[in-house]
Design a protein around this motif. Sequence first.
Motif, PDB file in Angstrom:
ATOM      1  N   ALA A 160     -49.734  -4.859  -1.082  1.00  0.00           N
ATOM      2  CA  ALA A 160     -49.125  -4.311  -2.057  1.00  0.00           C
ATOM      3  C   ALA A 160     -48.197  -4.884  -2.680  1.00  0.00           C
ATOM      4  N   TYR A 161     -47.374  -5.548  -1.915  1.00  0.00           N
ATOM      5  CA  TYR A 161     -45.952  -5.917  -2.688  1.00  0.00           C
ATOM      6  C   TYR A 161     -45.856  -7.719  -2.735  1.00  0.00           C
ATOM      7  N   ASP A 206     -53.372  -1.081  -7.167  1.00  0.00           N
ATOM      8  CA  ASP A 206     -53.461  -1.633  -8.576  1.00  0.00           C
ATOM      9  C   ASP A 206     -54.044  -0.890  -9.794  1.00  0.00           C
ATOM     10  N   GLU A 207     -55.093  -0.393  -9.261  1.00  0.00           N
ATOM     11  CA  GLU A 207     -55.721   0.339 -10.594  1.00  0.00           C
ATOM     12  C   GLU A 207     -54.857   1.634 -10.812  1.00  0.00           C
ATOM     13  N   LEU A 208     -53.977   2.308 -10.117  1.00  0.00           N
ATOM     14  CA  LEU A 208     -53.175   3.320 -10.435  1.00  0.00           C
ATOM     15  C   LEU A 208     -51.890   2.859 -11.050  1.00  0.00           C
ATOM     16  N   GLU A 209     -51.603   1.441 -10.922  1.00  0.00           N
ATOM     17  CA  GLU A 209     -50.458   0.918 -11.496  1.00  0.00           C
ATOM     18  C   GLU A 209     -49.019   1.325 -10.886  1.00  0.00           C
ATOM     19  N   ILE A 210     -49.297   1.518  -9.435  1.00  0.00           N
ATOM     20  CA  ILE A 210     -48.118   1.908  -8.687  1.00  0.00           C
ATOM     21  C   ILE A 210     -47.110   0.890  -8.465  1.00  0.00           C
TER      22      ILE A 210
END
Length: 96
Positions: free
Chosen positions: A67-68, A4-8
Amino acid sequence: EQVDELEIDQPIFTTLTPSPGTPLFEQHRHLIGDRSWEDFDGFRSVLPTALPPEEFYHQLAELYRRAYRRRQPARPGDPPPWYERLASAIEGIARS
């Protein structure tokens, strides 16, 4: 949190899998032993893990779910989303 922090948008999680013929494979050959080519898929661990297998694969599966789930939420009545099917398959590795 890191995803989330890296906006992947589409993270992919794999296990460390030394490929045959590489220096890393040769360095750990004694730990890898004789393995089927199927084991070198990036999901199965060919090296010993600190966690018991069932817990290791459960945690890997949970990475995908967490993540998803926020990015592609399931809608009522739809079949399980792809990430849930993948997570279930990863958890099944421990039982195979």
